[in-house]
Design a protein around this motif. Structure first.
Motif, mmCIF file in Angstrom:
data_model
loop_
_atom_site.group_PDB
_atom_site.id
_atom_site.type_symbol
_atom_site.label_atom_id
_atom_site.label_comp_id
_atom_site.label_asym_id
_atom_site.label_seq_id
_atom_site.Cartn_x
_atom_site.Cartn_y
_atom_site.Cartn_z
ATOM 1 N N LEU A 136 -2.134 -58.251 8.602
ATOM 2 C CA LEU A 136 -3.548 -58.495 8.885
ATOM 3 C C LEU A 136 -3.946 -59.923 8.512
ATOM 4 O O LEU A 136 -4.707 -60.577 9.220
ATOM 5 C CB LEU A 136 -4.414 -57.493 8.115
ATOM 6 N N LEU A 137 -3.435 -60.397 7.379
ATOM 7 C CA LEU A 137 -3.731 -61.769 6.980
ATOM 8 C C LEU A 137 -3.214 -62.775 8.005
ATOM 9 O O LEU A 137 -3.867 -63.782 8.301
ATOM 10 C CB LEU A 137 -3.120 -62.060 5.610
ATOM 11 N N ALA A 138 -2.034 -62.494 8.551
ATOM 12 C CA ALA A 138 -1.455 -63.408 9.531
ATOM 13 C C ALA A 138 -2.268 -63.448 10.817
ATOM 14 O O ALA A 138 -2.339 -64.493 11.490
ATOM 15 C CB ALA A 138 -0.011 -62.998 9.835
ATOM 16 N N SER A 139 -2.882 -62.315 11.181
ATOM 17 C CA SER A 139 -3.657 -62.258 12.427
ATOM 18 C C SER A 139 -5.120 -62.618 12.231
ATOM 19 O O SER A 139 -5.865 -62.705 13.216
ATOM 20 C CB SER A 139 -3.575 -60.847 13.015
ATOM 21 N N ALA A 140 -5.561 -62.827 11.003
ATOM 22 C CA ALA A 140 -6.973 -63.127 10.742
ATOM 23 C C ALA A 140 -7.296 -64.547 11.151
ATOM 24 O O ALA A 140 -6.424 -65.429 11.151
ATOM 25 C CB ALA A 140 -7.269 -62.925 9.255
ATOM 26 N N PRO A 141 -8.550 -64.820 11.519
ATOM 27 C CA PRO A 141 -8.949 -66.191 11.868
ATOM 28 C C PRO A 141 -8.771 -67.120 10.673
ATOM 29 O O PRO A 141 -8.863 -66.681 9.523
ATOM 30 C CB PRO A 141 -10.429 -66.037 12.239
ATOM 31 N N PRO A 142 -8.530 -68.390 10.911
ATOM 32 C CA PRO A 142 -8.357 -69.336 9.795
ATOM 33 C C PRO A 142 -9.621 -69.393 8.934
ATOM 34 O O PRO A 142 -10.739 -69.418 9.436
ATOM 35 C CB PRO A 142 -8.108 -70.678 10.507
ATOM 36 N N GLY A 143 -9.413 -69.388 7.635
ATOM 37 C CA GLY A 143 -10.532 -69.482 6.707
ATOM 38 C C GLY A 143 -11.180 -68.171 6.338
ATOM 39 O O GLY A 143 -12.083 -68.151 5.502
ATOM 40 N N LEU A 144 -10.752 -67.062 6.955
ATOM 41 C CA LEU A 144 -11.339 -65.771 6.629
ATOM 42 C C LEU A 144 -10.828 -65.300 5.265
ATOM 43 O O LEU A 144 -9.626 -65.293 5.015
ATOM 44 C CB LEU A 144 -10.998 -64.728 7.692
ATOM 45 N N THR A 145 -11.740 -64.921 4.398
ATOM 46 C CA THR A 145 -11.369 -64.446 3.066
ATOM 47 C C THR A 145 -11.990 -63.066 2.843
ATOM 48 O O THR A 145 -13.030 -62.732 3.409
ATOM 49 C CB THR A 145 -11.868 -65.396 1.968
ATOM 50 N N ILE A 146 -11.332 -62.282 1.997
ATOM 51 C CA ILE A 146 -11.862 -60.968 1.666
ATOM 52 C C ILE A 146 -13.060 -61.118 0.740
ATOM 53 O O ILE A 146 -14.066 -60.433 0.882
ATOM 54 C CB ILE A 146 -10.777 -60.107 1.003
ATOM 55 N N ASP A 147 -12.954 -62.000 -0.215
ATOM 56 C CA ASP A 147 -14.012 -62.242 -1.185
ATOM 57 C C ASP A 147 -13.928 -63.695 -1.624
ATOM 58 O O ASP A 147 -13.151 -64.483 -1.062
ATOM 59 C CB ASP A 147 -13.884 -61.290 -2.381
ATOM 60 N N ALA A 148 -14.717 -64.079 -2.598
ATOM 61 C CA ALA A 148 -14.708 -65.446 -3.089
ATOM 62 C C ALA A 148 -13.349 -65.782 -3.700
ATOM 63 O O ALA A 148 -12.668 -64.899 -4.232
ATOM 64 C CB ALA A 148 -15.814 -65.634 -4.124
ATOM 65 N N PRO A 149 -12.917 -67.050 -3.642
ATOM 66 C CA PRO A 149 -11.604 -67.420 -4.196
ATOM 67 C C PRO A 149 -11.421 -67.016 -5.650
ATOM 68 O O PRO A 149 -10.336 -66.570 -6.036
ATOM 69 C CB PRO A 149 -11.577 -68.944 -4.019
ATOM 70 N N ILE A 150 -12.461 -67.135 -6.488
ATOM 71 C CA ILE A 150 -12.295 -66.798 -7.896
ATOM 72 C C ILE A 150 -12.101 -65.288 -8.071
ATOM 73 O O ILE A 150 -11.352 -64.848 -8.945
ATOM 74 C CB ILE A 150 -13.508 -67.301 -8.713
ATOM 75 N N VAL A 151 -12.732 -64.481 -7.206
ATOM 76 C CA VAL A 151 -12.544 -63.028 -7.275
ATOM 77 C C VAL A 151 -11.150 -62.656 -6.784
ATOM 78 O O VAL A 151 -10.488 -61.783 -7.350
ATOM 79 C CB VAL A 151 -13.634 -62.307 -6.464
#
Length: 450
Positions: A136-151
């Motif tokens: 799923l991560l490989a197919s996700a659009p660039p820059g898409l994150t599940i949550d904030a980087p610190i989380v």
């Protein structure tokens, strides 16, 4: 309806039988009483098709009309002769000045991204779906994150790698950069009631219509008089709000000639000489009216009442409530004799940091106990967990768990360790702002239902 220009807009024409369905758009001028057709086919002009049960709003400042939703008319039947599918319209904007339609598609795009983030959050939480998560991560659009980087960093350190020291460091960074403070500011905090139960000694009985004052400097609450449902009261009591372990009674020293009299079957205190005043103290034991006590219902907060006393310790951010009339129609003479403290302290940053560290250190202690490092676990409990523990009872329970591990009575499965660290992560992430948390939507909500 445009109140400034005094005109009304109507979209579409649909008759319930389905015979008439026209995707037209009209404006009615209130001053002249005339209708003007703005579009004979809104779908051809880039607007919605013939819809019904939709909603329209007008932005007078921007001179724009927004149309959202509704069921589309004229959906063709499937080739196999099955039932017609229900089709819903989207979000459209009509610019009044230019007379043009715009199909706003960001809602559908936002929904797709939310569904993808929900799927990523779902697969990330389950170690056996690691391959699906990477796909799923490989197919996700660039820059898409599940949550904030610190989380995300916290999840990787705590849940995946069980690096508790790094997890604490991340939490310290969150506190230093104001992230935890932002979550405190947006949290729906409410004051909390706490019932005060005397541990022994004399206490005032149930009553209403009494008076109470708080001496903040002397750290004392004074309560006087009232009505117990059968007679007037003239007793004086004092208690300490810091240590509410009872109501030590203060009786003034008798002066003058002692003279007793029976009043309502009770004894009156000695009468003072002329020019001096003394208090009377009815002799009664602590009692709580059983009928009124049933009205408490939720024991976590004070029951509804009137004619009670409420004093506030402003520096201590605490209010103290005592007694009152529960308005029990079945037992009109009943009175309440309970005491409550209302804690009005909002969560402080120091308390939140101490609380989140307690969860992390507690999980580390449990892992030590599972590995059989009882000596190390006990030392860690004394040196690291105890300073951040909420109370002594929590420390005692953890110590008992360590000794259970000494007897081999704890589960040592790796899956349980993952699940417990995941539970700790869920507790910690609640103290991050809503904009930083993982999506809480259920993946099943995005699946079409036949």
């Amino acid at each position: 309806m445009d109140a400034n220009r005094r005109c009304m807009y109507v979209l579409g024409r649909y008759v319930e039988s389905g015979i008439v369905a026209e995707p037209n758009f009209w404006r009615f001028d209130v001053e002249s009483g005339r209708w003007t057709c703005l579009s004979g086919d809104t779908a051809a002009d880039g607007g919605p098709a013939t819809v019904y049960d939709h909603q329209m709003v007008l932005d007078e400042a921007d001179q724009a009309i927004y149309v959202f939703g509704g069921r589309v008319c004229g959906v063709p039947a499937p080739a196999d002769g099955g039932a017609r599918a229900t089709e819903y319209s989207g979000l459209y904007k009509y610019a009044i000045r230019s007379g043009t339609w715009e199909h706003i598609q960001y809602y559908a795009q936002w929904r797709d991204l939310l569904a993808l983030r929900a799927c990523l959050a779902f697969t990330r939480r389950r170690p056996h779906l690691h391959t699906a998560h990477q796909a799923l991560l490989a197919s996700a659009p660039p820059g898409l994150t599940i949550d904030a980087p610190i989380v995300a960093h916290l999840f990787d350190a705590l849940v995946r790698r069980a690096d508790y020291a790094l997890a604490e460091k991340i939490l310290d960074e969150a506190a230093a950069h104001g992230i935890l403070g932002e979550a405190i500011a947006e949290s729906p905090w409410q004051p909390q009631w706490r019932k005060i139960t005397p541990q022994g000694g004399a206490s005032p009985g149930a009553r209403a219509g009494h008076q109470a004052v708080l001496d903040a400097q002397g750290n004392a609450i004074y309560l006087f008089g009232g009505w117990d449902g059968t007679q007037d009261l003239g007793d004086l009591w004092r208690t300490s709000p810091v240590s509410p372990d009872g109501f030590p009674r203060r009786r003034p020293r008798p002066r003058g000639t002692c003279q007793s009299a029976a009043v309502h079957g009770e004894r009156r205190a000695p009468r003072a000489p002329r020019g001096r005043r003394s208090w009377t103290y009815p002799r009664r034991d602590w009692r709580v009216d059983t009928h009124a006590d049933l009205r408490l219902g939720d024991r976590r907060r004070a029951a509804a009442r009137f004619a009670h006393s409420l004093t506030v310790h402003t520096r201590g951010r605490t209010a103290y409530l005592f007694g009152g009339n529960p308005n029990d129609r079945a037992h009109p003479q009943s009175r309440l004799g309970d005491m409550w403290a209302l804690d009005m302290h909002a969560p402080s940053l120091e308390a939140v940091v101490r609380g989140v560290k307690y969860h992390v250190r507690r999980a580390r202690l449990v892992e030590m106990a599972r590995r059989g490092d009882v000596g190390t676990a006990l030392e860690y409990l004394r040196e690291k967990v105890t300073p951040v523990a909420p109370d002594a009872q929590a420390v005692s329970e953890l110590a008992a768990g360590v000794f259970l591990a000494m007897g081999g009575m704890m589960d040592v499965q790796e899956e349980s360790g993952w699940a417990e660290r995941l539970d700790v992560f869920d507790r910690l992430v609640k103290w991050f702002p809503a904009r930083m948390r993982p999506p809480t939507a259920d993946v099943a909500d995005f699946m079409p239902v036949a």
